[in-house]
Enzyme design. Structure first.
Site, mmCIF file in Angstrom:
data_model
loop_
_atom_site.group_PDB
_atom_site.id
_atom_site.type_symbol
_atom_site.label_atom_id
_atom_site.label_comp_id
_atom_site.label_asym_id
_atom_site.label_seq_id
_atom_site.Cartn_x
_atom_site.Cartn_y
_atom_site.Cartn_z
ATOM 1 C CB CYS A 134 -3.207 3.926 -5.526
ATOM 2 S SG CYS A 134 -4.458 3.023 -4.581
ATOM 3 C CB CYS A 162 -0.870 -0.032 1.247
ATOM 4 S SG CYS A 162 -1.851 1.459 1.494
#
Ligand code: DGL
Length: 285
Positions: free
Chosen positions: A198, A76
């Site tokens: 992302c 992440c």
């Protein structure tokens, strides 16, 4: 259990890190993985820095205590930006790999010298991202766009019953954000490269490519992260030596703090994993 036979921990705010897990499993086919999707607390990108740091510590402690992980991949960008420094200080012995937007590889790929970057608001606003951008200053022009709502829509696209609405929302957000960034293409001055900052965005790669045209290069980090994980395990003498006689559902164990059906659908769709590979995480994380 020998140190090398312990699993590798991987986590994300939700299903985005499955894009990294996919690359990890092909680079490290003998390894066992425990994946934690923190769906109940997603999206991280629109939460405070403190909140993301607290979630990251809670999950890391849980993976160490309950699953005895031998290494951790923070799949992440938002959690990496917020907490990787603290994690390195608190767990100096743990091989640790984070993800960050692939700006340097994009500089090497771009011909026009104009690169687009899409990421969460948390990543874009972080000091870590500012330093990363500073490290490539002068090497290319960067147009950076925070994409509020996009990771959440991608999460929702796997939930039974909301796929269609989420799909429409994804199309709308992609069109809106890419239009706001400027012109993509290979002519001088145009953005010929787009960095997916992302891990969720990898799952809308096809829609992005269709929107921007076949000549725009999309850059993600999963493969580089998998290579780095392999290097760290090798250096620490922690690589598993051979295949274990276990099923895919035993080798890849996925846990969620949120909706189990959503994780099962995503795991099946993107990794071909059976429903038995997915479990509810213990409620105390
Ligand atoms: N997948 C995450 C990232 O790479 C975060 C998405 C979110 O929860 O906002 O940044």
């Amino acid at each position: 259990m020998s140190a090398a036979s312990r699993p590798i921990g991987v986590f994300d705010s939700g299903i985005g890190g499955l894009s990294v897990l996919r690359d990890l499993q092909s680079a490290l086919p003998h390894e066992h993985f425990v994946y934690l999707a923190d769906n109940a607390h997603a999206p991280y990108g629109e939460k405070t820095d403190l909140y993301v740091r607290q979630r990251t510590h809670a999950i890391t402690d849980h993976l160490l205590a309950e699953h005895h992980i031998k290494a951790l991949v923070v799949a992440c960008n938002t959690a990496t930006a917020a907490a990787i420094h603290e994690l390195r200080t608190q767990h100096p012995q743990l091989p640790l790999v984070g993800v960050e937007p692939a700006l340097k590889p994009a500089v090497a790929l771009s011909r026009t010298g104009h690169i687009g970057v899409i990421a969460t608001r948390g990543t874009v606003a972080s000091d870590k991202f500012a330093r990363l951008l500073g490290s490539v200053r002068g090497q290319a022009q960067f147009t950076v766009q925070a994409c509020n709502g996009l990771a959440l829509a991608i999460e929702q696209s796997t939930l039974p019953g909301s796929a269609e609405t989420a799909g429409e929302r994804i199309a709308e957000l992609l069109a809106q954000y890419t239009a706001a960034m400027g012109t993509f293409g290979t002519a001088p001055g145009q953005m010929d490269t787009l960095v997916l900052g992302c891990t969720h965005y990898v799952f809308v790669e096809n829609q992005l490519q269709a929107l921007l045209g076949p000549d725009v290069q999309l850059v993600s980090t999963g493969e580089a992260v998998a290579r780095q994980t392999r290097r760290l395990l090798e250096a620490a003498g922690l690589l598993r030596s051979g295949p274990a006689p276990v099923s895919a559902a035993q080798r890849m164990r996925l846990f969620t703090t949120g909706d189990l059906n959503g994780l099962q659908a995503a795991a099946q769709r993107w990794l071909g994993l059976p429903a038995e590979a997915c479990h509810k995480a213990s409620p105390n994380i």
